[in-house]
Design a protein around this motif. Structure first.
Motif, PDB file in Angstrom:
ATOM      1  N   THR A  44     -36.405 -70.936 -62.966  1.00 22.65           N
ATOM      2  CA  THR A  44     -37.207 -69.764 -62.627  1.00 22.65           C
ATOM      3  C   THR A  44     -37.093 -69.526 -61.133  1.00 22.65           C
ATOM      4  O   THR A  44     -37.400 -70.417 -60.334  1.00 22.65           O
ATOM      5  CB  THR A  44     -38.685 -69.972 -63.015  1.00 22.65           C
ATOM      6  N   PHE A  45     -36.656 -68.318 -60.749  1.00 27.35           N
ATOM      7  CA  PHE A  45     -36.387 -68.023 -59.347  1.00 27.35           C
ATOM      8  C   PHE A  45     -37.064 -66.736 -58.918  1.00 27.35           C
ATOM      9  O   PHE A  45     -37.252 -65.809 -59.718  1.00 27.35           O
ATOM     10  CB  PHE A  45     -34.877 -67.866 -59.105  1.00 27.35           C
ATOM     11  N   LEU A  46     -37.395 -66.669 -57.625  1.00 26.81           N
ATOM     12  CA  LEU A  46     -37.860 -65.438 -57.005  1.00 26.81           C
ATOM     13  C   LEU A  46     -36.876 -65.070 -55.904  1.00 26.81           C
ATOM     14  O   LEU A  46     -36.651 -65.847 -54.979  1.00 26.81           O
ATOM     15  CB  LEU A  46     -39.264 -65.605 -56.418  1.00 26.81           C
ATOM     16  N   PHE A  47     -36.289 -63.877 -56.021  1.00 27.27           N
ATOM     17  CA  PHE A  47     -35.331 -63.378 -55.049  1.00 27.27           C
ATOM     18  C   PHE A  47     -35.899 -62.162 -54.319  1.00 27.27           C
ATOM     19  O   PHE A  47     -36.663 -61.372 -54.891  1.00 27.27           O
ATOM     20  CB  PHE A  47     -34.029 -62.922 -55.731  1.00 27.27           C
ATOM     21  N   TYR A  48     -35.507 -62.023 -53.067  1.00 29.87           N
ATOM     22  CA  TYR A  48     -35.622 -60.758 -52.354  1.00 29.87           C
ATOM     23  C   TYR A  48     -34.244 -60.133 -52.363  1.00 29.87           C
ATOM     24  O   TYR A  48     -33.252 -60.791 -52.023  1.00 29.87           O
ATOM     25  CB  TYR A  48     -36.094 -60.977 -50.909  1.00 29.87           C
ATOM     26  N   VAL A  49     -34.150 -58.864 -52.783  1.00 37.61           N
ATOM     27  CA  VAL A  49     -32.847 -58.221 -52.946  1.00 37.61           C
ATOM     28  C   VAL A  49     -32.806 -56.938 -52.142  1.00 37.61           C
ATOM     29  O   VAL A  49     -33.767 -56.163 -52.123  1.00 37.61           O
ATOM     30  CB  VAL A  49     -32.562 -57.901 -54.436  1.00 37.61           C
ATOM     31  N   GLU A  50     -31.669 -56.718 -51.497  1.00 32.64           N
ATOM     32  CA  GLU A  50     -31.435 -55.475 -50.771  1.00 32.64           C
ATOM     33  C   GLU A  50     -30.219 -54.799 -51.382  1.00 32.64           C
ATOM     34  O   GLU A  50     -29.113 -55.347 -51.377  1.00 32.64           O
ATOM     35  CB  GLU A  50     -31.199 -55.758 -49.286  1.00 32.64           C
ATOM     36  N   THR A  81     -36.170 -49.372 -43.849  1.00 27.44           N
ATOM     37  CA  THR A  81     -34.751 -49.307 -44.138  1.00 27.44           C
ATOM     38  C   THR A  81     -34.484 -48.238 -45.169  1.00 27.44           C
ATOM     39  O   THR A  81     -35.354 -47.892 -45.970  1.00 27.44           O
ATOM     40  CB  THR A  81     -34.224 -50.662 -44.659  1.00 27.44           C
ATOM     41  N   ASP A  82     -33.243 -47.709 -45.140  1.00 20.86           N
ATOM     42  CA  ASP A  82     -32.849 -46.707 -46.129  1.00 20.86           C
ATOM     43  C   ASP A  82     -32.384 -47.352 -47.426  1.00 20.86           C
ATOM     44  O   ASP A  82     -32.225 -46.667 -48.439  1.00 20.86           O
ATOM     45  CB  ASP A  82     -31.725 -45.825 -45.568  1.00 20.86           C
ATOM     46  N   ASN A  83     -32.137 -48.647 -47.414  1.00 22.94           N
ATOM     47  CA  ASN A  83     -31.690 -49.335 -48.621  1.00 22.94           C
ATOM     48  C   ASN A  83     -32.867 -49.618 -49.544  1.00 22.94           C
ATOM     49  O   ASN A  83     -33.992 -49.804 -49.095  1.00 22.94           O
ATOM     50  CB  ASN A  83     -31.010 -50.665 -48.259  1.00 22.94           C
ATOM     51  N   GLU A  84     -32.567 -49.672 -50.842  1.00 25.21           N
ATOM     52  CA  GLU A  84     -33.581 -50.130 -51.774  1.00 25.21           C
ATOM     53  C   GLU A  84     -33.832 -51.616 -51.545  1.00 25.21           C
ATOM     54  O   GLU A  84     -32.904 -52.384 -51.345  1.00 25.21           O
ATOM     55  CB  GLU A  84     -33.126 -49.901 -53.220  1.00 25.21           C
ATOM     56  N   GLU A  85     -35.084 -52.017 -51.600  1.00 29.32           N
ATOM     57  CA  GLU A  85     -35.444 -53.421 -51.470  1.00 29.32           C
ATOM     58  C   GLU A  85     -36.464 -53.748 -52.548  1.00 29.32           C
ATOM     59  O   GLU A  85     -37.359 -52.950 -52.837  1.00 29.32           O
ATOM     60  CB  GLU A  85     -36.031 -53.709 -50.084  1.00 29.32           C
ATOM     61  N   PHE A  86     -36.314 -54.928 -53.130  1.00 22.57           N
ATOM     62  CA  PHE A  86     -37.202 -55.294 -54.229  1.00 22.57           C
ATOM     63  C   PHE A  86     -37.199 -56.805 -54.415  1.00 22.57           C
ATOM     64  O   PHE A  86     -36.331 -57.521 -53.883  1.00 22.57           O
ATOM     65  CB  PHE A  86     -36.782 -54.595 -55.528  1.00 22.57           C
ATOM     66  N   TYR A  87     -38.198 -57.286 -55.159  1.00 27.55           N
ATOM     67  CA  TYR A  87     -38.251 -58.680 -55.559  1.00 27.55           C
ATOM     68  C   TYR A  87     -37.745 -58.801 -56.993  1.00 27.55           C
ATOM     69  O   TYR A  87     -37.980 -57.911 -57.826  1.00 27.55           O
ATOM     70  CB  TYR A  87     -39.676 -59.224 -55.467  1.00 27.55           C
ATOM     71  N   ALA A  88     -37.069 -59.892 -57.262  1.00 29.36           N
ATOM     72  CA  ALA A  88     -36.569 -60.151 -58.612  1.00 29.36           C
ATOM     73  C   ALA A  88     -37.089 -61.511 -59.073  1.00 29.36           C
ATOM     74  O   ALA A  88     -36.786 -62.540 -58.460  1.00 29.36           O
ATOM     75  CB  ALA A  88     -35.040 -60.140 -58.639  1.00 29.36           C
ATOM     76  N   TYR A  89     -37.890 -61.472 -60.124  1.00 27.56           N
ATOM     77  CA  TYR A  89     -38.376 -62.693 -60.773  1.00 27.56           C
ATOM     78  C   TYR A  89     -37.452 -62.943 -61.953  1.00 27.56           C
ATOM     79  O   TYR A  89     -37.369 -62.122 -62.874  1.00 27.56           O
ATOM     80  CB  TYR A  89     -39.818 -62.497 -61.232  1.00 27.56           C
TER      81      TYR A  89
END
Length: 227
Positions: A44-50, A81-89
């Motif tokens: 089980t991982f939590l990522f920050y993604v750009e 930032t202009d990029n999409e940023e999100f967390y991924a569980y």
């Protein structure tokens, strides 16, 4: 306590399918492994993604070992930032490749300090701290198909990474060229046109490389100095 800052370079057979997506799709920039919990049955991982959230979701959907995931967008106004940023569980079944790699960096006497950065050039960057003998042993047992470059060795301090913003080679070239041409002088002497000419690219491309590199440097500085 000693630490080693490493860059991992993966062979085609060793790179994770989602990381492969980041290297191949221009919509993706990077993801960072922030936290993780591993058991014999599930990781089980939590990522920050750009990057593009739809692109990332498609990569997760195409990866058989992924069993469950949830993506949570971050408001752009909050990130600047202009990029999409999100967390991924993400929950996934451990693969043999993952097991070999994680086992190498979770051996006795060492600790991996998050985040682990998975970058668009196919590399991953991480910091490992521990006893000198244990650190040396880790580098010796990394599985075949993963090459380790040691970027820095030293006495651990939580602010050590402040000037390691993980810019790409091209972004670094843009920064160096800008500095050498006087772009950052007061008053400014160099121009974007001159930088672009030295780099052999368009003015728009040179500007994009600079803006992305500058943002990474500022982001890393703010993160490390406000912890």
């Amino acid at each position: 306590m000693k630490y080693v800052r490493c860059t991992l370079r993966f062979s085609e057979s060793m790179i994770h399918p989602v990381h492969q997506c980041i290297t191949e799709d221009d919509a993706m920039v990077k993801d960072q492994l922030l936290h993780g919990n591993r058991t014999n049955e599930m990781d089980t991982f939590l990522f920050y993604v750009e990057g593009g959230m739809d692109t990332y979701a498609s990569a997760l959907d195409r990866t058989p070992q992924i069993r469950e995931y949830e993506l949570t967008p971050i408001a752009r106004a909050a990130t600047g930032t202009d990029n999409e940023e999100f967390y991924a569980y993400v929950k996934q079944e451990p693969s043999e490749t993952d097991e070999q790699l994680f086992d190498a960096f979770t051996s006795d006497g060492v600790i991996v300090v998050p985040p682990i950065d998975f970058l668009g050039d196919g590399t991953a960057k991480l910091t490992v701290l521990g006893e000198p003998a244990a650190l040396s042993s880790v580098l010796d047992v990394v599985p075949d198909g993963v090459h380790v470059d040691v970027d820095r060795i030293g006495e651990y301090d939580r602010h050590d990474g402040v000037f390691e913003p993980d810019v790409t080679d091209r972004q670094y070239e843009a920064l160096v060229t800008a500095f050498e041409t006087g772009y950052y002088e007061l008053p400014r002497q160099g121009s974007l046109e001159e930088i672009a000419r030295e780099m052999g690219c368009s003015t728009a491309t040179a500007s994009e490389h600079l803006r992305k590199a500058e943002r990474k440097i500022i982001e890393r500085f703010v993160v490390y100095t406000t912890q």
